[in-house]
Design a protein around this motif. Structure first.
Motif, mmCIF file in Angstrom:
data_model
loop_
_atom_site.group_PDB
_atom_site.id
_atom_site.type_symbol
_atom_site.label_atom_id
_atom_site.label_comp_id
_atom_site.label_asym_id
_atom_site.label_seq_id
_atom_site.Cartn_x
_atom_site.Cartn_y
_atom_site.Cartn_z
ATOM 1 N N HIS B 330 5.622 -1.440 -12.777
ATOM 2 C CA HIS B 330 4.289 -1.597 -12.437
ATOM 3 C C HIS B 330 3.541 -2.993 -11.928
ATOM 4 O O HIS B 330 2.823 -3.174 -11.218
ATOM 5 C CB HIS B 330 3.237 -1.021 -13.313
ATOM 6 C CG HIS B 330 3.564 0.449 -13.655
ATOM 7 N ND1 HIS B 330 3.022 1.379 -12.402
ATOM 8 C CD2 HIS B 330 4.160 1.299 -14.430
ATOM 9 C CE1 HIS B 330 3.545 2.764 -12.993
ATOM 10 N NE2 HIS B 330 4.353 2.453 -13.845
ATOM 11 N N THR B 331 4.382 -3.961 -12.614
ATOM 12 C CA THR B 331 4.023 -5.304 -11.920
ATOM 13 C C THR B 331 4.602 -5.537 -10.614
ATOM 14 O O THR B 331 3.855 -6.127 -9.690
ATOM 15 C CB THR B 331 4.555 -6.485 -12.926
ATOM 16 O OG1 THR B 331 4.126 -6.031 -14.326
ATOM 17 C CG2 THR B 331 4.148 -7.825 -12.478
ATOM 18 N N GLN B 332 5.574 -4.948 -10.419
ATOM 19 C CA GLN B 332 6.327 -5.139 -9.109
ATOM 20 C C GLN B 332 5.325 -4.230 -8.106
ATOM 21 O O GLN B 332 5.257 -4.755 -7.110
ATOM 22 C CB GLN B 332 7.634 -4.645 -9.079
ATOM 23 C CG GLN B 332 8.633 -4.806 -7.843
ATOM 24 C CD GLN B 332 9.876 -4.342 -8.069
ATOM 25 O OE1 GLN B 332 10.079 -3.156 -8.127
ATOM 26 N NE2 GLN B 332 11.068 -5.453 -7.678
ATOM 27 N N ILE B 333 5.050 -3.028 -8.509
ATOM 28 C CA ILE B 333 4.422 -2.321 -7.541
ATOM 29 C C ILE B 333 3.006 -2.797 -7.315
ATOM 30 O O ILE B 333 2.420 -3.150 -5.953
ATOM 31 C CB ILE B 333 4.162 -0.857 -8.125
ATOM 32 C CG1 ILE B 333 5.311 -0.035 -8.099
ATOM 33 C CG2 ILE B 333 2.777 -0.199 -7.363
ATOM 34 C CD1 ILE B 333 5.151 1.382 -8.454
ATOM 35 N N GLU B 334 2.389 -3.485 -8.303
ATOM 36 C CA GLU B 334 1.139 -4.079 -8.086
ATOM 37 C C GLU B 334 1.277 -5.595 -7.034
ATOM 38 O O GLU B 334 0.238 -5.650 -6.312
ATOM 39 C CB GLU B 334 0.265 -4.529 -9.315
ATOM 40 C CG GLU B 334 -0.383 -3.483 -10.064
ATOM 41 C CD GLU B 334 -0.414 -3.568 -11.553
ATOM 42 O OE1 GLU B 334 -0.419 -4.696 -11.924
ATOM 43 O OE2 GLU B 334 -0.518 -2.699 -12.221
ATOM 44 N N GLY B 335 2.298 -6.084 -7.401
ATOM 45 C CA GLY B 335 2.588 -7.313 -6.539
ATOM 46 C C GLY B 335 2.901 -7.250 -5.158
ATOM 47 O O GLY B 335 2.251 -7.683 -4.354
#
Ligand code: SF4
Lengths: 649, 359
Positions: B330-335
């Motif tokens: 989810h950090t990747q998606i948010e980034g």
């Protein structure tokens, strides 16, 4: 778009231009020769010239087979025309052969009298040996009857780049651009799209960028100056519907259809996938679109890919996985679980030659039975098959919608040809897509007893009579779907699983009558999908009374183009032949019995040994004649014409 | 997250005045159908006692199981649940937890389910560090299929499918988990409800994949498999209860474990030669120590010398913090979303080369 326009040639040029209604070009060479790229750029130019088109890339099975060998040949065929183009072309008008092996592999596809452009720099003893040829095909009669154009592609490319810093090896890499330029000239296609593409592709490498552009232009000019071509050709723009277009490959269209389904439904897309040829391109494409909330999960195996998707579906997300035949076999048990738990799930199967590992890079339609029947127990589910690369978008979207509406796994059957092939796609507007709303259960749907008499005194989920309770298997009267309750919703705690479920309560049940009932109702639910389907209309090439005749050719999936082209030709010969295309293989659309009844005879061409034919015989008790082709190549329309003629004469 | 539900069954209720949940709230209306006397009952009860004490709503808990006697577990817990197919629970739970990170996802599995048919999914859930609590009921037998040797059965075991003795070497589940780089590895036993509950609670508090092996007695097909460790006559001598920061002593303090070269040695603390100070102190964050403890297994001659039997460790053997799969996903998606902006479908469809026909 481009600054220099090499097309601005002298009106008194040496060559005449002949208008053609359609043409087919095939680029073939080593995997390292950049044939896919050359083909794609030719396609792009053709799209810009507003032709209708269809493409057929043909990859070798080996990643990098030894150069010059027949098994290392990579091909890209593009068929374009001013009329309706539905197939990548039966017969090739121009074969661009980068080496002798390409001639050996693909000459049989070239029309007698067609043009074979050969790179003479590869036509030497070494090249013949690598291609396992005893003699030079130019001398042993092989190429007799063809218009052979000999071009020293490597030498001319090197010459064009002589002033640059590039090494010979680097120069040689540009020779496909020479061939591209020449092919563009020959068919009067614009060079601007390719020049622009090169500009973007090599933005960081100015030397390579300029080299490729220069060679492409040289190739184009070569056409003007060489005297080998008496004529050049032009294909007028097709009469495409007004709108904005792009060319799209089936694999991309599938991925975009999934993103669209997620976007329209508001569900996050969870895509579980294990790399497999030829489905991996969908994973590659989707993993680029994380800013749509797309979660791509590269699982440890095919089973986990399916399992993770189903887990996401239980969580109230859009759980999807894609695979090919061998992977579908591994997903079977999970699909059964999705059937039993009545959770939405979409499985894309990009079919390839089977059984077992089969022909991983070649097309086939052999998984129809696996999709329809490949589960233990009675476990029907919707099966849908797109009919062209662009239709993959609509079919993927529809598969997601059906899965969520009917709470069921749905299998979409694409194939190598659809996934790799491309055609112009009239872009839909997001707002015009069919509505896709998902109603999650938010409140209890019962008051303590099941209410159907089967369980009238039962305490449902611990609730006493009169107390609000949630019945996870209480169905919608309209769709027969059960409610979808997202974990986290207070008051709707419930359990699902693979053991048979009691009607309404969803409790584990071994009751014989209940199992009969649930088996029947699961099947009835799938039949409800027909509410959303229309009776397909026979295609008769514009003839009146197309809905009756001597022969009906019924097809599914990627064979549509070849079948309809064949019908055009047969009607042109005055034969009462129509075709019927089935996008939905299960449940079958309504009204088919009436359609079939109006034809004397039935032919079912498909790329397997008669799977749809058997299904139709079973459903309609008519003599559907199977016509199977399992050679890793799509049907040509000629093959269907021949078969159809034999049947009615 | 709602305010806490008090710190025990019958606690004092949440801030908005709703009564706190109790064990009963997590009991479904289904009759529990395990054989009378089965160790599964005690495990179920420990979970049902623990759940009301945790900082999540009832509806946020999801139990995902595979096939086997343990597989029935979700039906008995009044929360969300999914009884899936043989061996696949970790994979299914991975999809659920990755896509709904706010849920509390428990995997309930057995030795055959997790280590035989589902071995692949188990190790991959562990290496990815999916934030799951994986409870492995190890009874060293196939119970539901009526008594065949399992991947944890000892060599030589006589069962229906091995009348002359099994020739398979058994898995040591703890070492499988350590080998897969699990970030939390623990062992407990059905006969010690307090210990079981405490370990489960630690597994819940752990962020990442928490692997808990539970010695579970199958009184029908493999009765007494773990009595050596669980019954009061032998338990003190044979079980070592680990606690962080505490010396490794057992037999009511009469014995301890010390490091001898690269191996372990039992020392007698009642003669004058050794004292508690000579014993190893447990540190669950110490990977090398976890390796040593993990190797203590009935059939391991490298560890168990001929004349001494090392006590079997229970408790949290290893724990470390590393990013969970869900956090990374989810950090990747948010980034990416921050960088590219929230996806616009029309723009996506029109990406690349387009052209317009007519007007
Ligand atoms: S067979 Fe063994 S493990 Fe299964 S329920 Fe009975 S006692 Fe428990």
């Amino acid at each position: 778009m481009s600054q220099t326009d090499p097309q601005a040639r002298s009106p008194n040029g040496p060559t005449d231009t002949e208008a053609l209604p359609e043409a087919t070009v095939l680029f073939a060479g080593d995997s390292g020769d950049g044939m896919q790229l050359t083909g794609s750029q030719f396609t792009l130019a053709t799209a810009h010239a507003q032709s209708d088109l269809a493409t057929l890339p043909d990859y070798p099975a080996e990643i990098r087979a030894p150069a010059g060998t027949t098994y290392g040949i990579s091909g890209f065929q593009v068929h374009f025309g001013s009329g309706n183009v539905r197939t990548p072309g039966d017969a090739v008008d121009l074969l661009v052969a980068m080496n002798p092996a390409a001639v050996k592999v693909h000459l049989s596809r070239v029309e007698r009298g067609g043009t074979v452009l050969i790179n003479t720099d590869a036509f030497n003893d070494r090249g013949f040996k690598l291609a396992d040829l005893d003699a030079d095909p130019r001398e042993d009669g092989t190429l007799e009857g063809y218009h052979v154009v000999e071009v020293e592609l490597s030498k001319l490319t090197r010459k064009a780049l002589s002033g640059t810093e590039l090494s010979t090896q680097e120069m040689d890499r540009s020779k496909n651009m020479f061939a591209l330029g020449l092919a563009l000239w020959l068919f009067s296609r614009p060079t601007a799209p390719a020049l622009e593409w090169i500009g973007e592709k090599f933005a960081d490498k100015p030397e390579v960028r300029e080299a490729n552009r220069h060679v492409l232009k040289k190739g184009y000019h070569y056409g003007e100056t060489t005297e080998q071509f008496a004529t050049r050709y032009d294909v007028a723009p097709a009469d495409l519907e007004a709108g904005t277009y792009r060319t799209i490959r089936g694999a991309e269209a599938l991925a975009l259809g999934l993103v669209a389904a997620s976007d329209r439904s508001g569900l996050d897309l969870f895509y579980g996938s294990y790399p497999i040829t030829p489905a991996s391109d969908i994973l590659h494409e989707l993993s680029r679109h994380k800013n749509f909330g797309v979660m791509t999960f590269q699982a440890e195996d095919e089973i986990a890919a399916a399992g993770s998707a189903l887990g996401a579906s239980f969580g109230g997300q859009l759980g999807v996985c894609a695979t090919s035949g061998p992977g579908l076999a591994l997903k079977t048990e999970t699909i059964g679980l999705a059937t039993m738990t009545e959770l939405p799930m979409v499985i894309l199967d990009v079919q390839r030659g089977g059984p077992s590992t089969g022909l991983p890079t070649k097309t086939e339609q052999g998984d129809l039975f696996q999709a329809l029947y490949g589960r233990n127990g009675d476990a029907p589910l919707p099966v849908i098959a797109p009919d062209g690369p662009a239709d993959c978008f609509r079919a993927a979207y529809e598969a997601c919608r059906l899965a969520c509406t009917y709470m069921t796994p749905v299998i979409l059957l694409a194939d190598v040809y659809l996934a790799n092939g491309s055609e112009p796609w009239k872009l839909p507007k997001a707002a015009d897509l069919p509505p896709f709303e998902v109603d999650f259960a938010t409140a209890p749907n019962a008051n303590g007893h099941a209410g159907d008499g089967s369980n009238s005194d039962a305490h449902v989920n611990g609730k006493k009579n009169g107390e609000a309770a949630f019945l996870p298997y209480r169905r919608s009267g309209e769709t027969l779907a059960r409610p979808w309750a997202r974990p986290g919703t207070p008051g709707l705690e419930h359990r699902v699983g693979g053991l048979e479920k009691e009607a309404e309560t969803g409790d584990v049940s071994y009751d014989p009558a209940n199992h009969q009932h649930m088996t029947d109702v699961r099947a009835a639910k799938i039949q409800r999908v027909t509410r959303d389907l229309e009776t397909p209309e026979p295609y008769g090439g514009g003839a009146e009374n197309a809905d009756e005749g001597d022969l009906l050719v019924t097809a599914w999936g990627s064979t549509r183009g070849a079948v309809e082209t064949a019908v055009d030709r047969l009607r042109g010969r005055g034969l009462a032949v129509s075709s019927l295309h089935l996008r939905h293989l299960w449940p079958l659309p309504p009204g088919l019995a009436d359609v079939f009844a109006r034809f004397e005879r039935h032919l079912v061409p498909e790329q397997n040994n008669g799977q749809l034919a058997r299904l139709l015989r079973d459903e309609f008790l008519l003599d559907f004649r199977p016509f199977g082709k399992v050679q890793g190549q799509p049907f040509t329309s000629g093959e269907i014409v021949e078969k159809a003629e034999a049947m009615i004469s | 997250m709602p305010p806490g539900f008090g710190d025990g069954a019958g606690g004092d209720g949440s801030a908005d005045g709703e009564p706190a949940l109790s064990r009963k709230d997590f009991q479904s209306d289904q009759d529990v159908r395990w054989c009378p006397g089965c160790g599964d009952y005690a495990i179920l009860s420990a979970v049902q006692r623990l759940l009301p004490e945790l900082d999540a709503e009832k509806a946020e808990h999801v139990f995902v199981s595979g096939i086997g006697c343990a597989g029935r577990f979700p039906y008995y817990v009044d929360a969300y649940g999914m009884h899936t197919i043989h061996g696949r629970a970790p994979a299914i739970a991975t999809g659920l937890k990755a896509s709904r990170p706010e849920l509390k996802v428990w995997v309930v599995t057995g030795d055959g389910d997790a280590l035989s048919i589902g071995g692949n999914h188990l190790i991959h859930a562990l290496r990815r560090n999916v934030d799951l609590q994986i409870l492995l009921f190890n009874n060293e037998i196939y119970g539901l299929t009526k008594g065949q040797y399992s991947p944890t059965s000892e060599r030589g075991k006589v069962t229906k499918s091995s009348p002359y003795g099994s020739i398979d070497a058994p898995f040591n589940p703890v070492r499988v988990a350590l080998g897969a780089d699990a970030s939390f590895v623990a062992r407990t036993m059905d006969r010690d409800p307090q210990h079981m509950k405490a370990v489960m609670e630690q597994s819940y508090d752990h962020s990442g994949a928490a692997f808990v092996e539970i010695y579970q007695n199958c009184n029908i097909f493999n009765d007494g498999a773990f009595f050596e460790f669980t019954e009061k006559e032998t338990k003190p001598e044979r079980a070592l209860f680990l606690e962080d920061g505490r010396p490794m002593t057992f037999a009511e303090g009469a014995k301890g474990l010390r490091l001898d070269g690269l191996g372990l040695e039992v020392v007698d603390l009642e003669n004058d030669r050794w004292s508690v100070a000579d014993c190893l102190t447990h540190d669950a964050s110490d990977e090398m120590l976890a390796e040593l403890l993990g190797r203590i297994f009935w059939d391991d001659p490298d560890v168990n010398g001929d004349d001494q039997k090392l006590p079997r460790p229970f408790g949290v053997i290893y724990q470390t913090e590393r990013p969970t799969y869900g956090d990374l996903l989810h950090t990747q998606i948010e980034g990416i979303t921050e960088k590219k902006g929230t996806g616009d479908l029309d723009a996506l469809l029109r990406e690349g080369d387009t052209w317009t026909v007519g007007g």
